[in-house]
Design an enzyme around this catalytic site. Structure first.
Site, PDB file in Angstrom:
ATOM      1  N   ARG A 123       0.819  -1.231   0.000  1.00  0.00           N
ATOM      2  CA  ARG A 123       0.000   0.000   0.000  1.00  0.00           C
ATOM      3  C   ARG A 123       0.847   1.273   0.000  1.00  0.00           C
ATOM      4  NH1 ARG A 123      -3.402  -2.720   3.926  1.00  0.00           N
ATOM      5  NH2 ARG A 123      -5.122  -3.681   2.804  1.00  0.00           N
ATOM      6  N   LYS A 145       4.923  11.839 -10.764  1.00  0.00           N
ATOM      7  CA  LYS A 145       4.020  11.114 -11.666  1.00  0.00           C
ATOM      8  C   LYS A 145       4.643   9.757 -11.962  1.00  0.00           C
ATOM      9  CE  LYS A 145       1.573  14.687 -14.283  1.00  0.00           C
ATOM     10  NZ  LYS A 145       1.393  15.282 -15.630  1.00  0.00           N
ATOM     11  N   GLU A 187      13.075  18.636 -23.560  1.00  0.00           N
ATOM     12  CA  GLU A 187      12.368  18.964 -22.313  1.00  0.00           C
ATOM     13  C   GLU A 187      13.048  20.142 -21.595  1.00  0.00           C
ATOM     14  OE1 GLU A 187       9.491  17.609 -21.495  1.00  0.00           O
ATOM     15  OE2 GLU A 187       9.422  15.557 -22.286  1.00  0.00           O
ATOM     16  N   LYS A 229      10.492  23.183 -12.722  1.00  0.00           N
ATOM     17  CA  LYS A 229       9.512  22.114 -12.465  1.00  0.00           C
ATOM     18  C   LYS A 229       9.120  22.085 -10.995  1.00  0.00           C
ATOM     19  CE  LYS A 229       7.849  17.603 -13.387  1.00  0.00           C
ATOM     20  NZ  LYS A 229       7.847  16.411 -14.205  1.00  0.00           N
ATOM     21  N   GLU A 239      -1.949  18.491 -10.771  1.00  0.00           N
ATOM     22  CA  GLU A 239      -2.329  19.009 -12.095  1.00  0.00           C
ATOM     23  C   GLU A 239      -3.802  19.426 -12.167  1.00  0.00           C
ATOM     24  OE1 GLU A 239      -0.339  17.072 -15.435  1.00  0.00           O
ATOM     25  OE2 GLU A 239      -1.995  17.658 -16.718  1.00  0.00           O
ATOM     26  N   ARG A 243       0.135  23.041 -13.526  1.00  0.00           N
ATOM     27  CA  ARG A 243       1.047  21.952 -13.907  1.00  0.00           C
ATOM     28  C   ARG A 243       0.828  21.534 -15.363  1.00  0.00           C
ATOM     29  NH1 ARG A 243       3.228  16.700 -10.455  1.00  0.00           N
ATOM     30  NH2 ARG A 243       4.450  15.840 -12.163  1.00  0.00           N
ATOM     31  N   ASN A 247       2.824  20.368 -20.117  1.00  0.00           N
ATOM     32  CA  ASN A 247       2.430  19.564 -21.283  1.00  0.00           C
ATOM     33  C   ASN A 247       2.632  20.321 -22.591  1.00  0.00           C
ATOM     34  OD1 ASN A 247       1.623  17.443 -19.609  1.00  0.00           O
ATOM     35  ND2 ASN A 247      -0.374  18.402 -19.266  1.00  0.00           N
ATOM     36  N   HIS A 250       3.000  18.452 -25.794  1.00  0.00           N
ATOM     37  CA  HIS A 250       2.687  17.048 -25.559  1.00  0.00           C
ATOM     38  C   HIS A 250       1.446  16.574 -26.307  1.00  0.00           C
ATOM     39  CE1 HIS A 250       5.853  17.346 -22.657  1.00  0.00           C
ATOM     40  NE2 HIS A 250       5.680  16.112 -22.237  1.00  0.00           N
ATOM     41  N   HIS A 254       2.010  13.648 -28.644  1.00  0.00           N
ATOM     42  CA  HIS A 254       1.447  12.307 -28.405  1.00  0.00           C
ATOM     43  C   HIS A 254       0.822  11.740 -29.673  1.00  0.00           C
ATOM     44  CE1 HIS A 254       1.086  12.556 -23.743  1.00  0.00           C
ATOM     45  NE2 HIS A 254       2.205  11.995 -24.133  1.00  0.00           N
ATOM     46  N   HIS A 268      10.078  10.016 -27.127  1.00  0.00           N
ATOM     47  CA  HIS A 268       9.161  10.965 -26.481  1.00  0.00           C
ATOM     48  C   HIS A 268       9.646  12.411 -26.633  1.00  0.00           C
ATOM     49  CE1 HIS A 268       6.321  12.538 -23.563  1.00  0.00           C
ATOM     50  NE2 HIS A 268       7.324  13.059 -22.868  1.00  0.00           N
TER      51      HIS A 268
HETATM   52  P1  NAD Z   1      14.289   5.413 -21.242  1.00  0.00           P
HETATM   53  O1  NAD Z   1      14.062   5.226 -19.816  1.00  0.00           O
HETATM   54  O2  NAD Z   1      13.692   4.420 -22.190  1.00  0.00           O
HETATM   55  O3  NAD Z   1      15.850   5.492 -21.519  1.00  0.00           O
HETATM   56  C1  NAD Z   1      16.312   5.679 -22.832  1.00  0.00           C
HETATM   57  C2  NAD Z   1      17.367   4.641 -23.228  1.00  0.00           C
HETATM   58  O4  NAD Z   1      18.605   5.016 -22.654  1.00  0.00           O
HETATM   59  C3  NAD Z   1      17.090   3.225 -22.739  1.00  0.00           C
HETATM   60  O5  NAD Z   1      17.520   2.327 -23.726  1.00  0.00           O
HETATM   61  C4  NAD Z   1      17.980   3.108 -21.497  1.00  0.00           C
HETATM   62  O6  NAD Z   1      18.351   1.778 -21.252  1.00  0.00           O
HETATM   63  C5  NAD Z   1      19.155   3.933 -21.898  1.00  0.00           C
HETATM   64  N1  NAD Z   1      19.881   4.571 -20.808  1.00  0.00           N
HETATM   65  C6  NAD Z   1      19.379   5.258 -19.765  1.00  0.00           C
HETATM   66  N2  NAD Z   1      20.347   5.860 -19.073  1.00  0.00           N
HETATM   67  C7  NAD Z   1      21.503   5.529 -19.672  1.00  0.00           C
HETATM   68  C8  NAD Z   1      22.854   5.852 -19.424  1.00  0.00           C
HETATM   69  N3  NAD Z   1      23.205   6.707 -18.472  1.00  0.00           N
HETATM   70  N4  NAD Z   1      23.801   5.295 -20.218  1.00  0.00           N
HETATM   71  C9  NAD Z   1      23.434   4.468 -21.242  1.00  0.00           C
HETATM   72  N5  NAD Z   1      22.177   4.162 -21.549  1.00  0.00           N
HETATM   73  C10 NAD Z   1      21.221   4.682 -20.773  1.00  0.00           C
HETATM   74  O7  NAD Z   1      13.780   6.838 -21.772  1.00  0.00           O
HETATM   75  P2  NAD Z   1      13.604   8.271 -21.124  1.00  0.00           P
HETATM   76  O8  NAD Z   1      13.610   9.201 -22.260  1.00  0.00           O
HETATM   77  O9  NAD Z   1      14.494   8.506 -19.993  1.00  0.00           O
HETATM   78  O10 NAD Z   1      12.128   8.202 -20.520  1.00  0.00           O
HETATM   79  C11 NAD Z   1      11.006   8.068 -21.341  1.00  0.00           C
HETATM   80  C12 NAD Z   1       9.843   7.657 -20.462  1.00  0.00           C
HETATM   81  O11 NAD Z   1       9.622   8.664 -19.485  1.00  0.00           O
HETATM   82  C13 NAD Z   1       8.533   7.489 -21.197  1.00  0.00           C
HETATM   83  O12 NAD Z   1       7.939   6.288 -20.795  1.00  0.00           O
HETATM   84  C14 NAD Z   1       7.687   8.668 -20.725  1.00  0.00           C
HETATM   85  O13 NAD Z   1       6.318   8.371 -20.691  1.00  0.00           O
HETATM   86  C15 NAD Z   1       8.227   8.883 -19.354  1.00  0.00           C
HETATM   87  N6  NAD Z   1       8.040  10.243 -18.821  1.00  0.00           N
HETATM   88  C16 NAD Z   1       7.527  10.367 -17.586  1.00  0.00           C
HETATM   89  C17 NAD Z   1       7.368  11.607 -17.027  1.00  0.00           C
HETATM   90  C18 NAD Z   1       6.855  11.752 -15.619  1.00  0.00           C
HETATM   91  O14 NAD Z   1       6.618  12.879 -15.179  1.00  0.00           O
HETATM   92  N7  NAD Z   1       6.711  10.667 -14.889  1.00  0.00           N
HETATM   93  C19 NAD Z   1       7.741  12.765 -17.737  1.00  0.00           C
HETATM   94  C20 NAD Z   1       8.282  12.597 -19.018  1.00  0.00           C
HETATM   95  C21 NAD Z   1       8.435  11.327 -19.558  1.00  0.00           C
HETATM   96  N1  GLY Z   2       5.958  15.726 -17.365  1.00  0.00           N
HETATM   97  C1  GLY Z   2       4.816  16.470 -17.003  1.00  0.00           C
HETATM   98  C2  GLY Z   2       4.579  16.530 -15.538  1.00  0.00           C
HETATM   99  O1  GLY Z   2       5.342  16.046 -14.747  1.00  0.00           O
HETATM  100  O2  GLY Z   2       3.584  17.071 -15.146  1.00  0.00           O
END
Ligand code: NAD
Ligand code: GLY
Length: 369
Positions: A123, A145, A187, A229, A239, A243, A247, A250, A254, A268
């Site tokens: 939980r 998030k 970003e 942020k 949000e 917040r 986006n 986005h 998307h 992304h």
């Molecule tokens: P990711 O986590 O897929 O990483 C990108 C690639 O880089 C992967 O292949 C990973 O294995 C590799 N990698 C990561 N760090 C590395 C390093 N230091 N050295 C070598 N390789 C490395 O992609 P991302 O762009 O970090 O994240 C995308 C995700 O984030 C999406 O799912 C998106 O929806 C999510 N997201 C979430 C939020 C939020 O607020 N929670 C905001 C924006 C995006």
């Molecule tokens: N990436 C958008 C948010 O965190 O609200």
């Protein structure tokens, strides 16, 4: 190189984001005061484990912290119910208790699924973020998030669950593939475009050096991004209002991610870059924003190697298909589209009730229909 700390102000749940080089080596010292006992589970992916895992293990070990590493497959497909089930099972098998700290060590994929697992494990157990992509360091690791994807769409199952500390070691970016670095840079640009024209100007001057490896530039840009942020999340954690500004780009973006099936064909951050360019172009066309600003945005994104117009994607897509995808967005309320538009660089605003027929007509011009 400078070390920076940015605080996310959330009352009793406030936390620090540590930014700088060599922080994995100090991770044990940073985490130890937060732990109830000197052990933790670290969730990572194979690429991060191979390139950075040893550094983290040594950093935790130096403070006498025992770590069990759980290594998941890299890629968006990991954000699934099937992996969540395996991950939570493994965490329970390891005996992780509610007061233990689970660490998300990786990019946004690892941060999102680990945060969500932590939010439901017993939980809700404690967690921390050690982001290793630029995107995660400036965005996904901050703000709480968490989510996985389902057949109905991306990030549709999730929770708000804040980390207790974020450790952004910029040395980890040294092993990040250049395309991923550029995607994360989109970003960074976003924060300048939303509310900080001076920062955007700084990026115009310093972005190329930052992308080529300037460590001080990276630390500064990550700090500025996290400050922006943190201020927004502190004011509107769930949000309900501002917040949504985060986006920017986005909703357009998307649509293209959906077109490519959320695959590696369009990352992304790349989709966000194109989406921001379209948001500024649309704002200019609607007479809200100077055309020169839209041109500056597109020129900067293009120079950074990011897509800035639909043609850059080299795919066949119609305006109607883009508009249909946009209407699937989480931000659609009672059938009305919410877009983040701009009065100028550094002054974005939330436009509720955007006129879909005008957006579609604008897209038709951009696709050449
Ligand atoms: P990711 O986590 O897929 O990483 C990108 C690639 O880089 C992967 O292949 C990973 O294995 C590799 N990698 C990561 N760090 C590395 C390093 N230091 N050295 C070598 N390789 C490395 O992609 P991302 O762009 O970090 O994240 C995308 C995700 O984030 C999406 O799912 C998106 O929806 C999510 N997201 C979430 C939020 C939020 O607020 N929670 C905001 C924006 C995006
Ligand atoms: N990436 C958008 C948010 O965190 O609200």
């Amino acid at each position: 190189m400078s070390r920076e700390t940015v605080r996310v102000p959330l009352g009793g749940r406030s936390y620090d984001i540590h930014i700088g080089g060599g922080l994995l080596e100090e991770s044990g010292a940073l985490l130890k005061p937060l732990l109830k006992r000197p052990r933790m589970a670290v969730v990572t992916d194979e690429n991060v484990f191979v390139t950075q895992g040893e550094r983290l293990r040594d950093g935790l070990g130096a403070a006498g912290i025992e770590a069990d590493f759980i290594t998941l497959a890299p890629g968006e497909a990991t954000k699934s119910f099937a992996v969540l089930e395996k991950l939570t099972g493994r965490l329970l098998d390891l005996g992780v208790e509610r007061d233990d700290m689970v660490i998300a060590f990786g990019g946004g994929v690892i941060g999102d699924i680990t945060g969500f697992a932590a939010s439901v494990l017993r939980r809700g157990c404690r967690f921390a973020q050690i982001p290793t992509t630029l995107l995660a360091q400036v965005d996904s690791a901050v703000g709480g998030k968490t989510a996985i994807n389902v057949a109905q769409g991306k990030n549709l199952i999730g929770a708000f669950h804040q980390p207790e500390i974020v450790i952004a070691d910029i040395d980890t970016l040294g092993s990040l593939p250049p395309r991923e670095l550029k995607a994360g840079y989109a970003e960074v640009v976003k924060y300048g475009l939303i509310s900080d024209a001076d920062f955007f100007h700084w990026l115009e001057d310093n972005g190329p050096a930052l992308l080529s490896g300037d460590q001080d530039g990276r630390a500064y840009a990550i700090k500025k991004s996290c400050e922006a942020k943190a201020a927004i999340v502190g004011a509107d954690e769930r949000e309900k209002g501002k917040r949504a500004l985060l986006n920017l780009g986005h909703t357009f973006g998307h649509a293209f991610e959906a077109h490519f099936g959320y695959s590696g064909k369009l990352l992304h951050g790349e989709a966000v870059a194109l989406g921001m360019a379209l948001a500024f172009d649309y704002s200019a066309q609607e007479g809200l924003c100077p055309a020169d600003d839209a041109t500056r945005v597109k020129t900067h994104l293009k120079a950074a190697g990011l897509p800035a117009q639909i043609g850059d994607l080299k795919t066949s897509i119609t305006a109607d298909a883009i508009a249909k995808h946009m209407m699937q967005d989480k931000k659609v309320e009672q059938g009305k589209l919410t877009l983040i538009l701009a009065n100028k660089i550094g002054d974005a605003f939330i436009a509720k009730d955007a006129d879909l027929s005008r957006v579609t007509a604008f897209l038709k011009e951009r696709t050449g229909e």
